[in-house]
Enzyme design. Structure first.
Site, short mmCIF file in Angstrom:
data_model
loop_
_atom_site.label_atom_id
_atom_site.label_comp_id
_atom_site.label_asym_id
_atom_site.label_seq_id
_atom_site.Cartn_x
_atom_site.Cartn_y
_atom_site.Cartn_z
N ALA A 29 27.74 51.92 38.34
CA ALA A 29 27.77 50.89 37.39
C ALA A 29 27.72 49.46 38.09
O ALA A 29 26.91 48.66 37.92
CB ALA A 29 29.00 50.67 36.42
N CYS A 43 33.97 42.91 44.51
CA CYS A 43 33.74 44.23 44.54
C CYS A 43 32.34 44.94 44.75
O CYS A 43 32.32 45.96 45.21
CB CYS A 43 34.33 44.92 43.10
SG CYS A 43 36.13 44.62 42.94
N PHE A 66 33.53 32.17 43.37
CA PHE A 66 32.33 33.13 43.54
C PHE A 66 31.62 33.25 42.24
O PHE A 66 30.43 33.68 42.05
CB PHE A 66 32.85 34.76 44.01
CG PHE A 66 33.28 35.71 42.89
CD1 PHE A 66 34.69 35.54 42.57
CD2 PHE A 66 32.73 36.55 42.17
CE1 PHE A 66 35.11 36.41 41.63
CE2 PHE A 66 32.79 37.39 41.37
CZ PHE A 66 34.24 37.19 40.76
N ARG A 95 36.97 35.44 46.63
CA ARG A 95 36.85 36.66 47.81
C ARG A 95 35.27 36.72 47.72
O ARG A 95 34.45 36.99 46.65
CB ARG A 95 37.61 37.91 47.18
CG ARG A 95 38.89 37.81 47.42
CD ARG A 95 39.80 38.95 46.71
NE ARG A 95 39.62 39.18 45.33
CZ ARG A 95 40.34 39.97 44.72
NH1 ARG A 95 41.13 41.30 45.45
NH2 ARG A 95 40.28 40.01 43.28
P1 NAD Z 1 44.26 42.78 44.16
O1 NAD Z 1 44.18 42.70 45.45
O2 NAD Z 1 44.33 41.35 43.00
O3 NAD Z 1 45.66 43.36 43.44
C1 NAD Z 1 46.23 44.57 44.09
C2 NAD Z 1 47.78 44.52 44.20
O4 NAD Z 1 48.26 45.88 44.46
C3 NAD Z 1 48.19 43.45 45.21
O5 NAD Z 1 48.92 42.43 44.48
C4 NAD Z 1 49.05 44.39 45.98
O6 NAD Z 1 50.01 43.63 46.75
C5 NAD Z 1 49.55 45.45 45.36
N1 NAD Z 1 49.82 46.86 46.04
C6 NAD Z 1 49.18 47.23 47.20
N2 NAD Z 1 50.06 48.29 47.37
C7 NAD Z 1 50.87 48.41 46.80
C8 NAD Z 1 51.94 49.40 46.61
N3 NAD Z 1 52.04 50.54 47.41
N4 NAD Z 1 52.93 49.19 45.72
C9 NAD Z 1 52.74 48.28 44.90
N5 NAD Z 1 51.76 47.18 44.78
C10 NAD Z 1 50.91 47.58 45.85
O7 NAD Z 1 43.51 43.72 43.51
P2 NAD Z 1 42.33 43.76 42.15
O8 NAD Z 1 41.30 42.62 42.33
O9 NAD Z 1 43.28 43.91 40.96
O10 NAD Z 1 41.74 45.32 42.36
C11 NAD Z 1 42.40 46.47 42.16
C12 NAD Z 1 41.60 47.42 41.89
O11 NAD Z 1 40.61 47.41 40.86
C13 NAD Z 1 40.52 47.78 43.12
O12 NAD Z 1 40.13 49.11 43.32
C14 NAD Z 1 38.96 47.09 42.68
O13 NAD Z 1 37.92 47.69 43.34
C15 NAD Z 1 39.30 47.38 41.24
N6 NAD Z 1 38.63 46.48 40.19
C16 NAD Z 1 38.77 45.15 40.40
C17 NAD Z 1 38.14 44.22 39.43
C18 NAD Z 1 38.24 42.87 39.68
O14 NAD Z 1 37.77 42.13 38.83
N7 NAD Z 1 38.93 42.33 40.76
C19 NAD Z 1 37.44 44.63 38.52
C20 NAD Z 1 37.42 46.13 38.22
C21 NAD Z 1 38.02 46.97 39.25
C1 UGA Z 2 31.77 43.04 38.35
C2 UGA Z 2 31.19 43.51 37.35
O1 UGA Z 2 30.65 42.86 36.56
C3 UGA Z 2 32.47 44.21 36.52
O2 UGA Z 2 31.96 44.89 35.56
C4 UGA Z 2 33.44 45.08 37.55
O3 UGA Z 2 34.57 45.58 36.78
C5 UGA Z 2 33.75 44.10 38.73
O4 UGA Z 2 32.50 43.64 39.42
C6 UGA Z 2 34.65 44.96 39.69
O5 UGA Z 2 34.44 46.19 39.73
O6 UGA Z 2 35.18 44.19 40.38
P1 UGA Z 2 32.89 40.42 38.99
O7 UGA Z 2 32.62 40.66 40.21
O8 UGA Z 2 34.09 39.83 38.46
O9 UGA Z 2 32.45 41.66 37.99
O10 UGA Z 2 31.72 39.42 38.22
P2 UGA Z 2 30.26 39.53 37.95
O11 UGA Z 2 30.25 38.66 36.40
O12 UGA Z 2 29.75 40.91 37.81
O13 UGA Z 2 29.50 38.40 38.93
C7 UGA Z 2 29.74 39.22 40.26
C8 UGA Z 2 28.70 38.01 41.10
O14 UGA Z 2 27.42 38.06 40.75
C9 UGA Z 2 28.97 36.67 40.96
O15 UGA Z 2 29.00 35.92 42.22
C10 UGA Z 2 28.09 36.20 40.03
O16 UGA Z 2 27.91 34.74 40.07
C11 UGA Z 2 26.99 36.83 40.65
N1 UGA Z 2 25.99 36.80 39.50
C12 UGA Z 2 25.95 37.59 38.14
C13 UGA Z 2 24.49 36.34 39.76
O17 UGA Z 2 24.26 35.71 40.79
N2 UGA Z 2 23.70 36.52 38.73
C14 UGA Z 2 23.79 37.24 37.37
O18 UGA Z 2 22.81 37.34 36.78
C15 UGA Z 2 24.87 37.74 37.21
#
Ligand code: NAD
Ligand code: UGA
Length: 461
Positions: free
Chosen positions: A222, A275, A337, A345
């Site tokens: 995705a 991500c 971002f 990030r």
């Molecule tokens: P993040 O870095 O914001 O949070 C992760 C947290 O886990 C940190 O606060 C860290 O201290 C904690 N941690 C690490 N090891 C630990 C342990 N052993 N015990 C307790 N806490 C621990 O990361 P995030 O952005 O929330 O992403 C988490 C996962 O979700 C990643 O795999 C990412 O790819 C996925 N994801 C992120 C997004 C997003 O928008 N950020 C969206 C969908 C999926």
């Molecule tokens: C993305 C996915 O959209 C989520 O579904 C997913 O869960 C997440 O990654 C993840 O796994 O972390 P996110 O990175 O938070 O979410 O934000 P997006 O809206 O996807 O934007 C990603 C980047 O693409 C941004 O820098 C945004 O400005 C850029 N973007 C987005 C473009 O340059 N053009 C577009 O048309 C859309």
């Protein structure tokens, strides 16, 4: 109050925090605890200044915290008490050893598996919320099988699709919820328990159940598809700039085909976020490790185009400003971002700022939420940078404005007033195509959008 179930989430980050807050709001009969090894983060979750900014999040946390939502650093006790454990720790790209720069670094993930077996006295359902390479659940199961009292753990995959800046809305109204499990009696039973949680607010037809491996791989795919659309339109933006075609008109013409769809076709200075890059690199690594070179090369090109787009954007700035920006003051409008988040990030803003500083420009950066992160991101960078919350002040005496993030606030500024207080000739580089370019040109700016003809007051040579 007696709760029906104790749910634990390990990892209080961008995913763990908002996801558990929404589950707590929608499932008052469940007790939800979120733990983290980072004490400061937990302190912030328990304070009036949450560690992350997301529209509506504060209101939901205020409503549920201390009622059925708790943030804690006591990982051991909470593992012991939980029946269902979501694991939402970070899974960054590996920076060392085999697979460095490509594979997922699973050390945080693996540590939680050991924490779970060391502190469990009853069987539990373990839910993969983090984004993980396909077949990670198998490794998790192998570790969990080693529990000292031979407890049974069922591993479920429930990847998260929320996007930052719209996390709460995405959680409340998801396009789908994906739940993967072994197709065995116990696997399906555990999957049903997770379905039960989401069924409190998500229509049943939107809760998709699959096998474990499809679920794990769907998440990587995705993100790869979403990023691929952005790289596709960005590659066309370069061609537009050579041919006087307009990338927005093309996105509209192409996106109105219902088979293609209109979303995610906004050309930009490149995608960022924690991500897309890491998940595609991981997909590429997995494909390569199975000997699928063509598949790996195909997906790797999505990242290459993104890097090309960021480089191209900076090159265009320098070229337009007469091939030198030494000692020129440039304002970056935005550093996050994307809009509606303070997260920086992998932000293209970071890349642009570093490159402009290397060319000895003087930067003033403004962003409604990301200035603290910008400060720490650029802490080691040589050069002259100031941070200014007020965009009018940030633009004072600058030669150029660079739109990095598509914040609404930048769309409605008085650009006439900004122009008056800038050095001339004044430039605007709209890395998001959010401004009214013709209006800016009329004011006197030389305007450089993405994938559209530039509007300049210089005589054509
Ligand atoms: P993040 O870095 O914001 O949070 C992760 C947290 O886990 C940190 O606060 C860290 O201290 C904690 N941690 C690490 N090891 C630990 C342990 N052993 N015990 C307790 N806490 C621990 O990361 P995030 O952005 O929330 O992403 C988490 C996962 O979700 C990643 O795999 C990412 O790819 C996925 N994801 C992120 C997004 C997003 O928008 N950020 C969206 C969908 C999926
Ligand atoms: C993305 C996915 O959209 C989520 O579904 C997913 O869960 C997440 O990654 C993840 O796994 O972390 P996110 O990175 O938070 O979410 O934000 P997006 O809206 O996807 O934007 C990603 C980047 O693409 C941004 O820098 C945004 O400005 C850029 N973007 C987005 C473009 O340059 N053009 C577009 O048309 C859309």
């Amino acid at each position: 109050m007696n709760f029906r179930k104790n749910i634990l989430c390990i990892g209080a980050g961008y995913v763990g925090g908002p996801t558990m807050a929404v589950i707590a709001m929608k499932c008052p009969e469940y007790r939800i605890t979120v733990v983290d090894i980072n004490e400061d983060r937990i302190k912030a979750w328990n304070s009036d200044h949450l560690p992350i900014f997301e529209p509506r999040l504060e209101e939901i946390v205020r409503q549920t915290r201390g009622v059925n939502l708790f943030f804690s650093t006591d990982i051991k006790k909470n593992i012991k008490e939980a029946e269902i454990i979501f694991v939402s720790v970070n899974t960054p790209t590996k920076t060392f050893g085999q697979g460095a720069g490509m594979a997922s670094d699973l050390q945080y993930w693996e540590k939680t598996a050991y924490q779970i077996i060391e502190n469990s006295e009853d069987p539990k359902i373990i839910v993969e919320k983090s984004t993980l390479p396909v077949k990670t659940a198998q490794a998790m199961e192998r570790i969990l099988k080693e529990s000292k009292n031979h407890l049974r753990f069922e591993v479920i995959s429930n990847p998260e699709f929320l996007a930052e800046g719209s996390a709460v809305r995405d959680l409340i109204e998801p396009d789908r919820v994906l739940i993967g499990s072994h197709q065995t009696e116990s696997g399906l039973e555990a999957a049903n328990e997770i379905v039960d949680i989401y069924a409190h607010w998500v229509p049943r037809e939107k809760i998709v159940t699959t096998n474990l491996w499809s679920s794990e791989l769907s998440k990587l795919v995705a993100n790869a598809f979403l990023a691929q659309r952005i790289s596709s339109i960005n590659s066309i933006s370069a061609l537009c700039e050579k041919t006087e075609a307009d990338v927005s008109e093309i996105a509209y013409a192409v996106g109105t085909d219902s088979r293609i769809g209109s979303k995610f076709l906004n050309a930009s200075l490149g995608f960022g976020g924690s991500c897309f890059k890491k998940d595609i690199l991981n997909l590429v690594y997995i494909a390569r490790s199975y000997g699928l070179t063509e598949v790996a090369d195909y997906w790797e090109s999505v990242i290459k185009i993104n890097e090309y787009q960021q480089e191209r954007f900076v090159r265009n700035i320098i070229k337009a400003m007469f091939n030198t920006i030494v000692d020129k003051k440039i304002a970056l409008f935005g550093f996050a971002f994307k809009a509606n988040t303070g997260d920086t990030r992998e932000s293209p803003g970071k890349h642009v700022a570093k490159k402009l500083l290397e060319e000895k420009a003087i930067l003033s950066i403004t962003d409604p939420q990301a200035l603290d992160n910008a400060r720490s991101d650029l802490a080691g960078a040589d050069g002259n940078v100031c941070y200014e919350i007020d965009p009018y002040k940030a633009a004072l005496n600058t030669s150029a404005i660079v739109i990095v993030t598509e914040w609404d606030v930048f769309k409605s500024l008085d650009y006439g007033r900004i122009f008056e207080n800038m050095r001339k000739p004044a430039f605007i580089f709209d890395g998001r195509n959010i401004l009214n370019h013709r209006h800016l040109f009329k004011i006197g700016f030389n305007v450089y959008p993405i994938g559209k003809p530039s509007l300049t007051h210089f005589e054509k040579s």
